[in-house]
Write a protein that holds these residues in place. Structure first.
Motif, PDB file in Angstrom:
ATOM      1  N   GLY A 116      -9.161  -7.027  -1.804  1.00  0.00           N
ATOM      2  CA  GLY A 116      -8.462  -6.337  -0.726  1.00  0.00           C
ATOM      3  C   GLY A 116      -8.916  -6.633   0.689  1.00  0.00           C
ATOM      4  N   ARG A 117      -9.824  -7.601   0.868  1.00  0.00           N
ATOM      5  CA  ARG A 117     -10.273  -7.937   2.222  1.00  0.00           C
ATOM      6  C   ARG A 117      -9.571  -9.197   2.702  1.00  0.00           C
ATOM      7  N   SER A 118      -9.019  -9.164   3.892  1.00  0.00           N
ATOM      8  CA  SER A 118      -8.235 -10.286   4.395  1.00  0.00           C
ATOM      9  C   SER A 118      -9.138 -11.436   4.808  1.00  0.00           C
ATOM     10  N   LEU A 119      -8.555 -12.633   4.881  1.00  0.00           N
ATOM     11  CA  LEU A 119      -9.298 -13.791   5.358  1.00  0.00           C
ATOM     12  C   LEU A 119      -9.685 -13.637   6.825  1.00  0.00           C
ATOM     13  N   ALA A 120      -8.860 -12.955   7.595  1.00  0.00           N
ATOM     14  CA  ALA A 120      -9.194 -12.732   8.999  1.00  0.00           C
ATOM     15  C   ALA A 120     -10.499 -11.958   9.132  1.00  0.00           C
TER      16      ALA A 120
ATOM     17  N   GLU B 133       3.378  -3.507  -3.901  1.00  0.00           N
ATOM     18  CA  GLU B 133       4.805  -3.199  -3.812  1.00  0.00           C
ATOM     19  C   GLU B 133       5.061  -1.927  -3.019  1.00  0.00           C
ATOM     20  N   ALA B 134       4.172  -0.932  -3.139  1.00  0.00           N
ATOM     21  CA  ALA B 134       4.351   0.328  -2.415  1.00  0.00           C
ATOM     22  C   ALA B 134       4.256   0.150  -0.909  1.00  0.00           C
ATOM     23  N   ASP B 135       3.638  -0.948  -0.454  1.00  0.00           N
ATOM     24  CA  ASP B 135       3.512  -1.181   0.986  1.00  0.00           C
ATOM     25  C   ASP B 135       4.874  -1.370   1.653  1.00  0.00           C
ATOM     26  N   VAL B 136       5.846  -1.895   0.924  1.00  0.00           N
ATOM     27  CA  VAL B 136       7.156  -2.164   1.523  1.00  0.00           C
ATOM     28  C   VAL B 136       7.790  -0.858   1.987  1.00  0.00           C
ATOM     29  N   ALA B 137       7.809   0.135   1.113  1.00  0.00           N
ATOM     30  CA  ALA B 137       8.411   1.423   1.479  1.00  0.00           C
ATOM     31  C   ALA B 137       7.609   2.109   2.577  1.00  0.00           C
ATOM     32  N   ALA B 138       6.288   2.017   2.509  1.00  0.00           N
ATOM     33  CA  ALA B 138       5.454   2.660   3.519  1.00  0.00           C
ATOM     34  C   ALA B 138       5.689   2.054   4.900  1.00  0.00           C
ATOM     35  N   LEU B 139       5.772   0.736   4.954  1.00  0.00           N
ATOM     36  CA  LEU B 139       6.009   0.073   6.230  1.00  0.00           C
ATOM     37  C   LEU B 139       7.428   0.287   6.724  1.00  0.00           C
ATOM     38  N   ALA B 140       8.393   0.335   5.822  1.00  0.00           N
ATOM     39  CA  ALA B 140       9.769   0.629   6.221  1.00  0.00           C
ATOM     40  C   ALA B 140       9.859   2.019   6.850  1.00  0.00           C
ATOM     41  N   ALA B 141       9.092   2.962   6.326  1.00  0.00           N
ATOM     42  CA  ALA B 141       9.072   4.299   6.919  1.00  0.00           C
ATOM     43  C   ALA B 141       8.469   4.271   8.320  1.00  0.00           C
ATOM     44  N   GLN B 142       7.440   3.469   8.513  1.00  0.00           N
ATOM     45  CA  GLN B 142       6.840   3.328   9.836  1.00  0.00           C
ATOM     46  C   GLN B 142       7.813   2.671  10.811  1.00  0.00           C
ATOM     47  N   GLN B 143       8.546   1.687  10.346  1.00  0.00           N
ATOM     48  CA  GLN B 143       9.550   1.035  11.192  1.00  0.00           C
ATOM     49  C   GLN B 143      10.640   2.024  11.603  1.00  0.00           C
ATOM     50  N   ARG B 144      11.071   2.843  10.658  1.00  0.00           N
ATOM     51  CA  ARG B 144      12.094   3.849  10.975  1.00  0.00           C
ATOM     52  C   ARG B 144      11.552   4.822  12.018  1.00  0.00           C
ATOM     53  N   ARG B 145      10.297   5.242  11.857  1.00  0.00           N
ATOM     54  CA  ARG B 145       9.691   6.173  12.815  1.00  0.00           C
ATOM     55  C   ARG B 145       9.688   5.579  14.216  1.00  0.00           C
ATOM     56  N   LEU B 146       9.357   4.309  14.339  1.00  0.00           N
ATOM     57  CA  LEU B 146       9.342   3.668  15.645  1.00  0.00           C
ATOM     58  C   LEU B 146      10.740   3.548  16.234  1.00  0.00           C
TER      59      LEU B 146
ATOM     60  N   ARG C  13       1.325 -19.475   6.613  1.00  0.00           N
ATOM     61  CA  ARG C  13       0.202 -19.507   7.546  1.00  0.00           C
ATOM     62  C   ARG C  13      -0.921 -18.555   7.133  1.00  0.00           C
ATOM     63  N   HIS C  14      -0.592 -17.561   6.343  1.00  0.00           N
ATOM     64  CA  HIS C  14      -1.556 -16.550   5.905  1.00  0.00           C
ATOM     65  C   HIS C  14      -1.415 -16.365   4.390  1.00  0.00           C
ATOM     66  N   PRO C  15      -1.928 -17.311   3.602  1.00  0.00           N
ATOM     67  CA  PRO C  15      -1.682 -17.269   2.158  1.00  0.00           C
ATOM     68  C   PRO C  15      -2.334 -16.106   1.447  1.00  0.00           C
ATOM     69  N   ASP C  16      -3.227 -15.390   2.123  1.00  0.00           N
ATOM     70  CA  ASP C  16      -3.829 -14.214   1.499  1.00  0.00           C
ATOM     71  C   ASP C  16      -2.882 -13.020   1.470  1.00  0.00           C
ATOM     72  N   VAL C  17      -1.878 -13.004   2.349  1.00  0.00           N
ATOM     73  CA  VAL C  17      -1.015 -11.832   2.487  1.00  0.00           C
ATOM     74  C   VAL C  17      -0.348 -11.466   1.170  1.00  0.00           C
ATOM     75  N   ARG C  18       0.159 -12.456   0.447  1.00  0.00           N
ATOM     76  CA  ARG C  18       0.898 -12.175  -0.792  1.00  0.00           C
ATOM     77  C   ARG C  18       0.024 -11.475  -1.829  1.00  0.00           C
ATOM     78  N   TRP C  19      -1.301 -11.732  -1.790  1.00  0.00           N
ATOM     79  CA  TRP C  19      -2.216 -11.134  -2.768  1.00  0.00           C
ATOM     80  C   TRP C  19      -2.824  -9.836  -2.262  1.00  0.00           C
ATOM     81  N   LEU C  20      -2.737  -9.591  -0.969  1.00  0.00           N
ATOM     82  CA  LEU C  20      -3.242  -8.343  -0.405  1.00  0.00           C
ATOM     83  C   LEU C  20      -2.218  -7.220  -0.477  1.00  0.00           C
ATOM     84  N   ARG C  21      -0.949  -7.566  -0.343  1.00  0.00           N
ATOM     85  CA  ARG C  21       0.107  -6.558  -0.340  1.00  0.00           C
ATOM     86  C   ARG C  21       0.333  -5.980  -1.729  1.00  0.00           C
TER      87      ARG C  21
END
Length: 449
Positions: free
Chosen positions: A32-36, A355-368, A345-353
């Motif tokens: 769960g730790r990103s390459l960055a 499935e539940a992150d999609v709905a959580a981020l969509a909710a944040q986008q709606r809030r904004l 460009r960030h090949p770690d992203v697919r393994w860090l995310r």
């Protein structure tokens, strides 16, 4: 992060040392730790080669893990599994720019284990697994050929979502994520003409091709400080898809100092700077993270644009904490998202995310969206953007917003841009050399009263 060349065999440091650091980076990503976050821990002289090997391992992680599962009679502990994954990726999918002989990879992986006290007892096990792969590679590859993560190099849920969202292009989208993205520059039109800068590149031995309105794609990536005029603010690094934001927000109108523009989630400042390079507007740039907000200031200072923007540390959705009550003529909302469009460009992203992150981020986008829409004056425009290929963060999000807001009109814009050289979706037809990242754009206009 950009892809870096791997040092050829026989040069210092040895492959065994690089594999130790690569395995640790892979292990951290799987936990769960990103390459960055993790790559800065690698000693600076080793970092480019370790990054290249780690990118390669993560681009083939689905296949490598499936093979390791079949090679090992027992489930190896994470540090052993990560070293096996790094070595297997090199054996079944040679890295760009260098090909290690199979026996070299095996010997150096075993040596990497022997050099670490916690892995010394596992050296024989690692040796046995890798030598079995060399003997039985054809059969083992056939066994995993129908396993979706092994075949498409992404988590199963990710593959299913892309296939559902883009039924005609899903395989091309996944394949594009396997290819390193080109290094694309944005020329600062306030400082130099694009053709003049391309000539400066050519004089420095750097070939380039134009893309979009302000972009140049380099034939080969390079260190940014080797670019002509980098420290003087002549140029920035920005993907062709990300460069579209300023033009889509500003198109069709004359802009001047009387116009107020909000860049709501602005770090690291590339789009803020592009707006200021193209128009004499007032820009307020926000970011909720103080460290990231400082990067906006650094970007603007290098480009000599700091006097024409205000930077604030604030949660854009908490408007009571930062808004002065004066409406904006234009708003750029490059919303937090899964980053599913920039995996090349960030090949770690697919393994860090997850499935539940999609709905959580969509909710944040709606809030904004809900918080910022009232801040737009009648006759103004909001450009909603995400670096995602998932419809939940793009077209579905916008259609739901339009259903809730009868005072919003969708202006023709880019829609979903699929990564790489695949067929774009929507009205965007420019396909730069080496392709572009995956993005979504929708311009929402508020009719004048």
């Amino acid at each position: 992060m950009t892809d870096s060349p791997v040092k050829a065999p026989g040069t210092a440091p040895g492959l065994s040392v690089l594999l130790q650091h690569t395995a640790e980076a892979v292990r951290q990503v799987q936990q769960g730790r990103s390459l960055a976050e993790g790559l800065p821990d690698v000693p600076a002289p080793l970092r480019p080669a370790v990054q290249a090997l780690t990118f390669h391992a993560l681009r083939h992680l689905g296949l490598a893990r499936a093979l390791v599962d079949r090679l090992a009679d027992r489930s190896p502990e994470p540090v052993v599994q990560a070293l096996l994954v790094a070595a297997v990726a090199l054996l079944v999918a040679p890295a760009d720019g260098v090909r290690y002989a199979p026996h070299t990879v095996v010997n150096q992986a075993v040596e990497a284990a022997r050099q670490q006290r916690r892995l010394q007892r596992q050296a024989g096990f690692i040796n046995a697994c890798l030598r079995r792969l060399l003997r039985e590679q054809t059969d083992l590859m056939a066994e995993v050929a129908d396993d979706p993560p092994a075949r498409h190099h992404h988590p199963r849920w990710w593959i299913d979502r892309v296939r559902r969202d883009h039924p005609q292009d899903w395989a091309a989208v996944l394949q594009a994520s396997q290819e390193p993205g080109p290094m694309t520059l944005r020329v600062n039109r306030r400082r130099i003409d694009r053709s003049a800068y391309a000539l400066r590149l050519a004089e420095a031995g750097m070939a380039s091709l134009p893309t979009g309105e302000d972009g140049l794609v380099l034939a080969r990536p390079c260190a940014v400080d080797s670019l002509p005029g980098w420290t003087d603010g002549l140029v920035s690094v920005q993907d062709a898809a990300a460069q579209m934001a300023a033009g889509l927000l500003l198109q069709g109108q004359d802009w001047g100092p009387q116009h107020r523009v909000l860049d709501a989630c602005a770090a690291p400042g590339g789009k803020t700077a592009h707006l200021l390079e193209r128009a004499d507007v007032q820009v307020l740039a926000l970011d909720a993270d103080a460290d990231r907000a400082r990067r906006i200031g650094d970007t603007l200072q290098r480009l000599q644009l700091q006097a024409r923007a205000q930077v604030k540390v604030a949660d854009a959705a908490d408007t009571a904490a930062w808004w002065d009550g004066q409406p904006f003529d234009a708003i750029l909302l490059d919303a937090p998202c899964t980053a599913s469009g920039i995996v090349r460009r960030h090949p770690d992203v697919r393994w860090l995310r997850r499935e539940a992150d999609v709905a959580a981020l969509a909710a944040q986008q709606r809030r904004l969206l809900e918080a910022l829409w009232p801040l737009l004056r009648p006759g103004g425009r909001l450009l909603y953007a995400t670096c995602s290929v998932f419809r939940a963060e793009g077209e579905d999000q916008v259609q739901a917003f339009l259903a809730r807001h009868t005072d919003a009109r969708q202006h023709p814009s880019a829609g979903h841009l699929l990564p790489g050289a695949g067929r774009p979706v929507g009205q965007f037809n420019d396909n730069p050399p080496g392709g572009h990242d995956g993005f979504f754009y929708a311009r929402l206009d508020k009719p004048a009263a």
